[in-house]
Design a protein around this motif. Sequence first.
Motif, PDB file in Angstrom:
ATOM      1  N   LEU A   1       0.700  -1.232   0.129  1.00 48.34           N
ATOM      2  CA  LEU A   1      -0.133   0.021  -0.051  1.00 48.34           C
ATOM      3  C   LEU A   1       1.038   1.206   0.042  1.00 48.34           C
ATOM      4  O   LEU A   1       0.611   2.143  -0.708  1.00 48.34           O
ATOM      5  N   THR A   2       2.017   1.271   0.895  1.00 48.22           N
ATOM      6  CA  THR A   2       2.631   2.291   0.621  1.00 48.22           C
ATOM      7  C   THR A   2       3.355   2.644  -0.643  1.00 48.22           C
ATOM      8  O   THR A   2       3.358   3.639  -1.201  1.00 48.22           O
ATOM      9  N   ALA A   3       3.755   1.703  -1.098  1.00 50.82           N
ATOM     10  CA  ALA A   3       4.124   1.572  -2.494  1.00 50.82           C
ATOM     11  C   ALA A   3       3.283   2.001  -3.625  1.00 50.82           C
ATOM     12  O   ALA A   3       3.641   2.990  -4.426  1.00 50.82           O
ATOM     13  N   LEU A   4       2.026   1.487  -3.307  1.00 46.41           N
ATOM     14  CA  LEU A   4       0.991   2.246  -4.243  1.00 46.41           C
ATOM     15  C   LEU A   4       0.722   3.744  -4.085  1.00 46.41           C
ATOM     16  O   LEU A   4       0.417   4.290  -5.357  1.00 46.41           O
ATOM     17  N   VAL A   5       0.609   4.023  -2.735  1.00 43.12           N
ATOM     18  CA  VAL A   5       0.205   5.567  -2.837  1.00 43.12           C
ATOM     19  C   VAL A   5       1.439   6.498  -3.257  1.00 43.12           C
ATOM     20  O   VAL A   5       1.465   7.478  -3.967  1.00 43.12           O
ATOM     21  N   VAL A   6       2.477   6.114  -2.797  1.00 40.81           N
ATOM     22  CA  VAL A   6       3.815   6.891  -3.214  1.00 40.81           C
ATOM     23  C   VAL A   6       4.174   7.015  -4.671  1.00 40.81           C
ATOM     24  O   VAL A   6       4.902   7.568  -5.368  1.00 40.81           O
ATOM     25  N   GLY A   7       3.843   5.738  -5.331  1.00 37.96           N
ATOM     26  CA  GLY A   7       4.058   5.422  -6.675  1.00 37.96           C
ATOM     27  C   GLY A   7       3.106   6.122  -7.831  1.00 37.96           C
ATOM     28  O   GLY A   7       3.428   6.804  -8.757  1.00 37.96           O
ATOM     29  N   VAL A   8       1.647   5.480  -7.516  1.00 42.05           N
ATOM     30  CA  VAL A   8       0.743   5.766  -8.592  1.00 42.05           C
ATOM     31  C   VAL A   8       0.468   7.285  -8.786  1.00 42.05           C
ATOM     32  O   VAL A   8       0.345   7.702  -9.809  1.00 42.05           O
ATOM     33  N   VAL A   9       0.337   8.060  -7.540  1.00 37.67           N
ATOM     34  CA  VAL A   9      -0.054   9.384  -7.651  1.00 37.67           C
ATOM     35  C   VAL A   9       0.735  10.272  -8.529  1.00 37.67           C
ATOM     36  O   VAL A   9       0.476  10.921  -9.684  1.00 37.67           O
ATOM     37  N   PRO A  10       2.169  10.410  -8.215  1.00 33.98           N
ATOM     38  CA  PRO A  10       2.988  11.202  -8.956  1.00 33.98           C
ATOM     39  C   PRO A  10       3.191  10.308 -10.248  1.00 33.98           C
ATOM     40  O   PRO A  10       3.449  11.159 -11.278  1.00 33.98           O
ATOM     41  N   GLY A  11       2.844   8.923 -10.561  1.00 31.57           N
ATOM     42  CA  GLY A  11       3.208   8.519 -11.675  1.00 31.57           C
ATOM     43  C   GLY A  11       1.920   8.998 -12.948  1.00 31.57           C
ATOM     44  O   GLY A  11       2.244   9.343 -13.927  1.00 31.57           O
ATOM     45  N   ILE A  12       0.679   9.177 -12.227  1.00 28.78           N
ATOM     46  CA  ILE A  12      -0.298   9.665 -13.145  1.00 28.78           C
ATOM     47  C   ILE A  12       0.029  11.123 -13.464  1.00 28.78           C
ATOM     48  O   ILE A  12      -0.112  11.757 -14.615  1.00 28.78           O
ATOM     49  N   LEU A  13       0.416  12.006 -12.302  1.00 25.88           N
ATOM     50  CA  LEU A  13       0.442  13.321 -12.339  1.00 25.88           C
ATOM     51  C   LEU A  13       1.527  13.721 -13.400  1.00 25.88           C
ATOM     52  O   LEU A  13       1.723  14.654 -13.802  1.00 25.88           O
TER      53      LEU A  13
ATOM     54  N   TYR B   1       0.731  14.801 -16.631  1.00 23.66           N
ATOM     55  CA  TYR B   1      -0.062  16.139 -16.841  1.00 23.66           C
ATOM     56  C   TYR B   1       0.730  17.385 -16.161  1.00 23.66           C
ATOM     57  O   TYR B   1       0.135  18.559 -16.524  1.00 23.66           O
ATOM     58  N   LEU B   2       1.514  17.325 -15.094  1.00 22.96           N
ATOM     59  CA  LEU B   2       1.987  18.629 -14.395  1.00 22.96           C
ATOM     60  C   LEU B   2       3.259  19.149 -15.086  1.00 22.96           C
ATOM     61  O   LEU B   2       3.825  19.852 -14.130  1.00 22.96           O
ATOM     62  N   GLY B   3       3.294  18.909 -16.108  1.00 24.86           N
ATOM     63  CA  GLY B   3       4.429  19.755 -17.132  1.00 24.86           C
ATOM     64  C   GLY B   3       5.888  19.153 -16.644  1.00 24.86           C
ATOM     65  O   GLY B   3       5.968  18.042 -16.167  1.00 24.86           O
ATOM     66  N   ARG B   4       6.763  19.730 -17.444  1.00 20.84           N
ATOM     67  CA  ARG B   4       8.180  19.388 -17.769  1.00 20.84           C
ATOM     68  C   ARG B   4       8.838  18.950 -16.422  1.00 20.84           C
ATOM     69  O   ARG B   4       9.529  17.968 -16.096  1.00 20.84           O
ATOM     70  N   ALA B   5       8.732  20.019 -15.481  1.00 24.72           N
ATOM     71  CA  ALA B   5       9.657  20.234 -14.323  1.00 24.72           C
ATOM     72  C   ALA B   5       9.204  18.938 -13.405  1.00 24.72           C
ATOM     73  O   ALA B   5      10.153  18.247 -12.831  1.00 24.72           O
ATOM     74  N   PHE B   6       8.161  18.900 -13.095  1.00 19.99           N
ATOM     75  CA  PHE B   6       7.631  17.687 -12.316  1.00 19.99           C
ATOM     76  C   PHE B   6       7.971  16.341 -12.711  1.00 19.99           C
ATOM     77  O   PHE B   6       8.297  15.559 -12.157  1.00 19.99           O
ATOM     78  N   GLU B   7       7.786  16.096 -14.149  1.00 17.02           N
ATOM     79  CA  GLU B   7       7.991  15.047 -14.736  1.00 17.02           C
ATOM     80  C   GLU B   7       9.358  14.599 -14.561  1.00 17.02           C
ATOM     81  O   GLU B   7       9.836  13.690 -14.165  1.00 17.02           O
ATOM     82  N   TRP B   8      10.292  15.849 -14.662  1.00 14.06           N
ATOM     83  CA  TRP B   8      11.910  15.279 -14.648  1.00 14.06           C
ATOM     84  C   TRP B   8      12.210  14.782 -13.292  1.00 14.06           C
ATOM     85  O   TRP B   8      12.998  13.947 -13.052  1.00 14.06           O
ATOM     86  N   ILE B   9      11.824  16.013 -12.241  1.00 13.85           N
ATOM     87  CA  ILE B   9      12.095  15.434 -10.915  1.00 13.85           C
ATOM     88  C   ILE B   9      11.616  14.134 -10.607  1.00 13.85           C
ATOM     89  O   ILE B   9      12.343  13.340  -9.843  1.00 13.85           O
TER      90      ILE B   9
ATOM     91  N   LEU C   1      10.910  11.509 -12.270  1.00 12.85           N
ATOM     92  CA  LEU C   1      11.699  10.445 -12.803  1.00 12.85           C
ATOM     93  C   LEU C   1      12.994  10.327 -12.193  1.00 12.85           C
ATOM     94  O   LEU C   1      13.344   9.028 -12.178  1.00 12.85           O
ATOM     95  N   ARG C   2      13.832  11.221 -11.883  1.00  9.90           N
ATOM     96  CA  ARG C   2      14.943  10.978 -11.500  1.00  9.90           C
ATOM     97  C   ARG C   2      14.942  10.514 -10.052  1.00  9.90           C
ATOM     98  O   ARG C   2      15.907   9.756  -9.490  1.00  9.90           O
ATOM     99  N   LEU C   3      13.745  10.889  -9.222  1.00  5.11           N
ATOM    100  CA  LEU C   3      13.527  10.330  -8.139  1.00  5.11           C
ATOM    101  C   LEU C   3      13.511   9.107  -7.929  1.00  5.11           C
ATOM    102  O   LEU C   3      13.897   8.179  -7.260  1.00  5.11           O
ATOM    103  N   ALA C   4      12.558   8.643  -8.742  1.00  2.00           N
ATOM    104  CA  ALA C   4      12.406   7.012  -9.244  1.00  2.00           C
ATOM    105  C   ALA C   4      13.520   6.226  -9.370  1.00  2.00           C
ATOM    106  O   ALA C   4      13.928   5.048  -9.053  1.00  2.00           O
ATOM    107  N   ASP C   5      14.477   7.015 -10.370  1.00  2.00           N
ATOM    108  CA  ASP C   5      15.823   6.378 -10.696  1.00  2.00           C
ATOM    109  C   ASP C   5      16.555   6.261  -9.357  1.00  2.00           C
ATOM    110  O   ASP C   5      17.247   5.100  -9.197  1.00  2.00           O
ATOM    111  N   THR C   6      16.565   7.210  -8.432  1.00  2.00           N
ATOM    112  CA  THR C   6      17.590   7.076  -7.293  1.00  2.00           C
ATOM    113  C   THR C   6      17.065   5.884  -6.248  1.00  2.00           C
ATOM    114  O   THR C   6      17.857   5.147  -6.047  1.00  2.00           O
ATOM    115  N   LEU C   7      15.764   5.943  -6.245  1.00  2.00           N
ATOM    116  CA  LEU C   7      15.275   4.814  -5.465  1.00  2.00           C
ATOM    117  C   LEU C   7      15.457   3.503  -6.071  1.00  2.00           C
ATOM    118  O   LEU C   7      15.888   2.472  -5.280  1.00  2.00           O
ATOM    119  N   VAL C   8      15.600   3.244  -7.201  1.00  2.00           N
ATOM    120  CA  VAL C   8      15.786   1.907  -7.721  1.00  2.00           C
ATOM    121  C   VAL C   8      17.195   1.523  -7.440  1.00  2.00           C
ATOM    122  O   VAL C   8      17.520   0.492  -7.407  1.00  2.00           O
TER     123      VAL C   8
END
Lengths: 292, 296, 282
Positions: B82-94, B97-105, B107-114
Motif C-alpha cells: 500500500l505504501t508503494a501504491l500511494v507513493v508510486g501511483v499518484v506521481p506516476g499519473i500526475l 499532466y503536471l508539466g516538464r519540471a515535475f516529470e523530470w524531478i 523520474l530522477r527520484l524514481a531512478d534514485t530509489l531503484v
Amino acid sequence: MSTLSEKLQAPAEHTAKPVRPSQPVLSVREVRISDQAAGREIVHGVSFDLTPGRTVGIVGESGSGKTLTCRAALGILPAHFEVTGGSIELDGHDITGFSTAEWTSLRGSTISAVFQDPASYLNPSIRVGAQVAEVIRVKKKVRRREARRQTIELLRAVHLRDPELVYGQYTYELSGGMLQRVLIAAAIAAGPRVLIADEATTALDVTVQAEILDLLADLREQTGLALVVVSHDLAVVAQLCDEVLVLRQGEVVEQGPTHEVLHHPRHAYTRLLIAEHEQYGLDRFLAPEEDA
Amino acid sequence: MIRRVLALPSGRIAVVVLAVIAVLAVFGPLLAPQDPLATSDNTLAAASGAHWLGTDYLGRDVLSRLLDGSRVSVLGSLEVALTALVVGVVPGILSVYLGRAFEWITLRLADTLVALPFLLFAVAVVALLGNGITQAMLVTGVLVSPLFYRVSRAATLAVARSQYVEAAIVSGASLGRVVRRHVWVKVLPPIAVALAQTVGVGFVIVSSLTFLGIGVQPPAPTWGGLLASDLGYLSHRPWAPLTPALLIVVTVWACNLLADAIRDVSGEAGRALLNNRRARANRLDKADPAPAGGAS
Amino acid sequence: MSTDPNPGRTAPVLAVEGLEVHYGPRRRRRRALHDVSLSIAPGETVGVIGETGSGKSTLARTVLGLVRASAGSIVIDGEEVGAYGPRQWRALRRRGVVQYVFQDPLRSLDPDLTVEDSLAEPLLVQGVPRTEAAARVRAFLTRVHLTEDLLDRLPGELSGGQRQRVAVARALVTEPRLVILDEPVSALDSANRVQVLQILKELRTDGVALVFISHDLGSVAGVADRIAVLYQGEAVEVGAAADVINTPRHPYTRLLVRSAPTLHSAPADRAEREALRALLHA
C-alpha cells in the motif's frame, strides 16, 4: 520466356505486343473457402478467368471474402482457412496439392501481389533497393552487381524519379506512394504473369492513387501482365478492369463486363455502390457518358 | 472485473488461497491453541498430539507461533504494497499532466530509489527510527514504489494521447474529469497486477527482514522468523522449516496467480479471451455444423 | 490567395484570416499553414481538401485550440480566440460551441465506456444534470439513425459504421454551432459511408456549420456547399463546390478532379493527369 524487367528495358519490342493467347493464366472455378475453426463457409463459390493483358476487378466491403479469394490464389490462406470446393488453375496447373517448394518457385515468377499499407511489407532497417535486389538475386540467380543494375531499371520502370537515390533509401525516407511503387517493382521483378493488387491504393492520397493505377495500366499494356484488382471502391475497379465481380458476404452478387455492370446493374448492392458515387461523389457534377 | 477474475480457474484458486491466508491473519492469534511465547522444557519435540507441528528450541508450540505470526506477516506485506501504491501511483499519473519540471524531478527520484540497495537502506532507517515492523515496511514500500510509478505513468501516457481524451478536452472537460473518466479505468488493471505482485514481494521482504532480525522484536513470532530459527536446528528437526517456507511460498504464489488472472481479464487481451470462451461455448452448443450458404 | 466568393449574409460562425502555423524548433521551422483565410456561415458545409501533409489537419487542430497559431486571427462565433489561454479555451469549449469528429471511430471512442456514457459526456461537462443529459441523448439517437438498444453496448460491440455514427452523435448532441469532421468517412465502406453522408446532409437543416476535411474530393462533393483546396499549406482555391469541380482553376485542383476515381472516367483524363503532374513538379 523473357522476364518482365527485360521487356521493360527494351521498349522497342512491345510495339507489336501484347500477344493475347486465349489460354487463361489464372482460372478460378467455383472456389469455396471455409474457416475450419468456426466450421463456417466464408466464400460461397467464386469463378473467373484471367487471360494475359486483361484485368479482373473484385469489389466488396471488408469481410466480403475478396481478400481470402486472392490469398487462396496465392496459396497463403491464413491458419485454419481452407479451399473446400472448386479449383484454382495457375498457368494450366491445378494448385491443390502444390508442395511448399512448388509454391516457392511459382510465387514471384508466375503470380505476385501487392497489398495495402506498403510500409509493413518492407524491412525498415534495410535499404529498399537491397530488398528489391534480393528478390532478383534469389529468383534469377544473378550476381550482386547485375541485380543492382536490374533493380535500378525496375525502379525507373515504376516511374520513381531518381531511382539511384531511392535505391539507397530507407522506408521512413519515402512516402506511401513511393513505397507502393517499390513494392510493385519487387512484385514484378521476376516477371510474373499475374499480379494481384489487394486494396493497394486504399491508404494513399487520391492523386497518388491515380498515379499507381496509371502505372498498373502501363505495366499491363507493356508486358501483357494480367491483373486482379481488389478494392472496396467500385470506381477504382471500374477505371482499370475489363470484368467486375461484386462480392457480398462471400457471394458473387454481380459479375460481368465493367460497362454492363456500371450501366445495367442487376443487384441492389451494386446499385448502392453506384449510387454512392452518383449522389455523393464527383459523378454528381461530372456529366456522365451517354449509355451506349 | 472481480467477476471476470473469478471466471478463470486460476483466479478462483488464487482468491480461495488468499481468503484462507486472510482468515489466518485476522483470527490466527485467537486460533492459536497455546501461548506462542510460553517456553517449556520439551524443546525441539517432534510432531505429536499435544504439539501438532512440534516445538522449537525453547520448547514453544510451533503451530501456535505460526498462527500468531500470520497477522504480523500479512499486515507487513500489505503495508509494503500500500505504501508503494500511494507513493508510486499518484506521481506516476500526475507526471504526465503536471508539466516538464515535475516529470523530470519525479523520474530522477524514481531512478534514485531503484539504485538504492533496499536491505542496506532498511537497516540504516531502522537504526535511525527504531526497530519496528511499521518503520521497516514503510521504508521498503518507498523503495518498491518506482515499480508503481513506472507502471501507472506508462499506462497514463498511452491514454493521454488517445483520440477520445482529445475529444473530451475539445468538449471542455477538465483535467480532473479526464483522469477520473478515461485514464483511471485504463491505469487500474496494470496497477492491480503490480499490487498483487508487490504483496507477494512484500511477504518475501518481511520474511527476509525478520530472518535478519530487522522489523520484529525477537520473542514475537513471524513466518520468516520461524524459518530462521528452525534453520538453526536442522540436524535435530530436518522437516521443521518446511511449514513456514511452504506458507510463504503458497501465499506468494497465490498473489502472483491473482496478478496473472487480473492481467488476463483486463484490457483488449481480456476481452479477446472472454470472446474466445464465448465462441467455444457457442460451438459446443451447436450440435450440427453451420449450413454452407448456397451460391449461384 | 483567392478571396471568399460568397460570404454568408449572417455573421460567420468561423472566420479565419491570414492564418500562419509553424512547427519545430526555431532553427528548423517548418511551415504548416501559410496565409489561410476562410469563413463559414451558419448552416453551411465547407469541404477542406488536401493530401497528406497539406496542413488540413493542422488547420482543424488550430481552430480547436489544440495547436497555437503563429500569426493571423481566428474568430469563432464572434470571439477572437487567437490569443486565448488554456482557461479561456476551456470556458469556450464548455459552452459546446465547437466540436470535433475524428477519422478513426475505433480509437475516438473510449473502449471502456458504454455508448450512453460516451454520448452523455459532453453534456455532463457542460453541467447538464444527469437525468436531463440521458433524455437528450435518447432524443438525439434517431437523428443519427441509431436505436436505443445500442446505448448500453461498448464500442467494441458495434460495427464500424455504428461507431462513426456514435462519434458524430457525440459531437452534435450539445447542439454546437460548428463541427469539424476530420476524414469522417474515409475508414468506412460504401453502405456506411452513404449513411453517414446522409446524416450530415440532414443535420444542415439545424443551422450547424460543418467543416468537412478529406483527402478525397469525391467524398465531400455530395455534401459540401463550398470547397477549399489546401496545397502545401496554402489555400490555393476556395469556391462553390460545383465551380471548383467543374471549372477548377489551380493546376492542383485540376489534378485532384482528374484523379478522383469516378465511374465514367475518360481515357483523356490520363493524358491530362500526366501534364498536370509535370506542371506541378516543375
